[in-house]
Design a protein around this motif. Structure first.
Motif, PDB file in Angstrom:
ATOM      1  N   GLY A 101       1.035  -1.871  -0.146  1.00  0.00           N
ATOM      2  CA  GLY A 101       0.051   0.251   0.227  1.00  0.00           C
ATOM      3  C   GLY A 101       0.908   1.166   0.156  1.00  0.00           C
ATOM      4  O   GLY A 101       0.175   2.058  -0.332  1.00  0.00           O
ATOM      5  N   GLN A 150      -4.663   0.159  -1.945  1.00  0.00           N
ATOM      6  CA  GLN A 150      -5.343   0.467  -0.231  1.00  0.00           C
ATOM      7  C   GLN A 150      -6.366   0.481  -1.067  1.00  0.00           C
ATOM      8  O   GLN A 150      -7.484  -0.315   0.317  1.00  0.00           O
ATOM      9  CB  GLN A 150      -4.633   1.240   0.357  1.00  0.00           C
ATOM     10  CG  GLN A 150      -2.774   1.592  -0.082  1.00  0.00           C
ATOM     11  CD  GLN A 150      -2.967   3.025   1.072  1.00  0.00           C
ATOM     12  OE1 GLN A 150      -3.618   3.110   1.879  1.00  0.00           O
ATOM     13  NE2 GLN A 150      -1.847   3.645   0.415  1.00  0.00           N
ATOM     14  N   SER A 168      -0.635  -0.815   5.967  1.00  0.00           N
ATOM     15  CA  SER A 168      -1.401   0.212   4.508  1.00  0.00           C
ATOM     16  C   SER A 168      -2.037   1.417   5.371  1.00  0.00           C
ATOM     17  O   SER A 168      -2.691   0.725   6.537  1.00  0.00           O
ATOM     18  CB  SER A 168      -2.158  -0.772   4.165  1.00  0.00           C
ATOM     19  OG  SER A 168      -3.289   0.566   3.630  1.00  0.00           O
TER      20      SER A 168
END
Length: 345
Positions: A100, A107, A180
């Motif tokens: 991410g 994401q 993330s």
């Protein structure tokens, strides 16, 4: 004398290697590839890679030999991403949550309540989505990673040291997440205190109370024994755990047409196979957790009304994704939302 003879035999049989795991010799071209996963022997990703390797070996009459590595065999999740990028390994199963920071659009899978409640419908969207299989793939390929397929490992559930039934229960709750930023934002929306951590550290962290809860599909919660150090499991179905079958972009482009077709066909075949595998494992481990009297876990099944309360908190995170995460003004998300809506018609 024996050593000299042996070295001559090895030199004669070995042929030449093009640096991409492909060797040629008198017996024709052979392929020796590395396939790394984020899970261990018996878990869905590893079983997928093993089955993929078996099918490729059979189709190629033994010419393709794939070494499958379980998590930790070649380092952490981050190490594995780097190894795929630089071509040290040819293939990898990746969770977008660990890429991410590199591919911001990846994401998107961290958004709660994005996909339909039906895991079957979600898998069909992952198979067919142009937003994912074309647009998102192109963004990954800027980093030498080509996602050939996306697939679900099942609906995500929460385990915790206290009951989780409403967003207020997450207030100041130490929740383990992947790295993330959007996953962090998703739990901050509930009032939680998210803590990024590799899953290899998670059991000990839950046992010691360093973190108080985590999210995963049921099979992973069961196989990794997380439920043994947690008192509750909430069946929230707030998300799907999406994995990607990925390859090094340059390596893949360098395959001849016949071999590339074989890889593509096998990836496509595996979509149905892995769906059945995750379904079986998730169902079996739910029964295991329910019936474990030595490590009793209270299972909380959220009502639709309770899930709606979480969804209302989660929806504004989509605006954050568009404004603060996306590098293409939310275009991938908006196209995916259209595809999800159309799938229900």
């Amino acid at each position: 004398m024996s050593l000299v003879m042996l070295s001559m035999v090895i030199a004669a049989c070995g042929g030449s290697d093009d640096g991409n795991g492909n060797a040629s010799g008198d017996g024709g071209e052979t392929y020796n590839w590395k396939f790394v996963t984020e899970e261990v022997d018996g878990q869905v990703q590893y079983e997928y890679a093993e089955e993929f390797a078996k099918r490729m070996n059979e189709k190629s009459d033994g010419a393709v030999n794939i070494d499958v590595y379980e998590f930790g065999g070649l380092g952490s999740e981050t190490d594995q991403v780097e190894q795929l990028q630089n071509g040290t390994v040819q293939m990898a199963i990746m969770s977008p949550g660990f890429t991410g920071n590199m591919v911001k659009e990846g994401q998107i899978f961290a958004l709660h309540f994005l996909f339909p409640d039906s895991v079957e419908q979600t898998q069909q969207i992952l198979n067919d989505s142009e937003a994912l299989n074309t647009d998102l793939r192109e963004l990954y390929e800027e980093h030498s990673i080509s996602p050939l397929a996306y697939w679900t490992e099942g609906a995500m559930q929460w385990t915790s040291s206290k009951p989780i039934e409403k967003p207020a229960d997450f207030e100041n709750f130490k929740m383990r997440t992947q790295t993330s930023p959007l996953i962090l934002k998703s739990y901050e929306a509930y009032g939680a205190d998210p803590t990024p951590m590799s899953w290899s550290e998670l059991y000990t962290a839950l046992d010691r109370g360093t973190v108080e809860g985590q999210e995963n599909p049921i099979f992973f919660i069961g196989d990794a024994s997380f439920y043994e150090v947690q008192d509750y499991m909430t069946l929230s179905n707030h998300n799907n755990y999406v994995a990607m079958t990925t390859v090094n972009t340059d390596w893949y482009a360098g395959l001849d047409d016949e071999m590339k077709t074989m890889v593509d066909e096998t990836v496509k075949e595996m979509q149905d196979w892995v769906f059945e595998e995750q379904k079986k494992q998730n169902e079996e481990y739910l029964e295991t957790i329910k019936n474990d009297t030595e490590n009793p876990t209270e299972i909380i099944e959220l009502t639709e009304e309770q899930r709606q309360a979480f969804k209302e908190k989660a929806l504004p995170v989509r605006d954050f994704y568009r404004s603060d995460v996306s590098t293409v003004d939310g275009q991938v998300l908006d196209k995916l939302l259209e595809e999800i809506e159309a799938s229900g018609e």
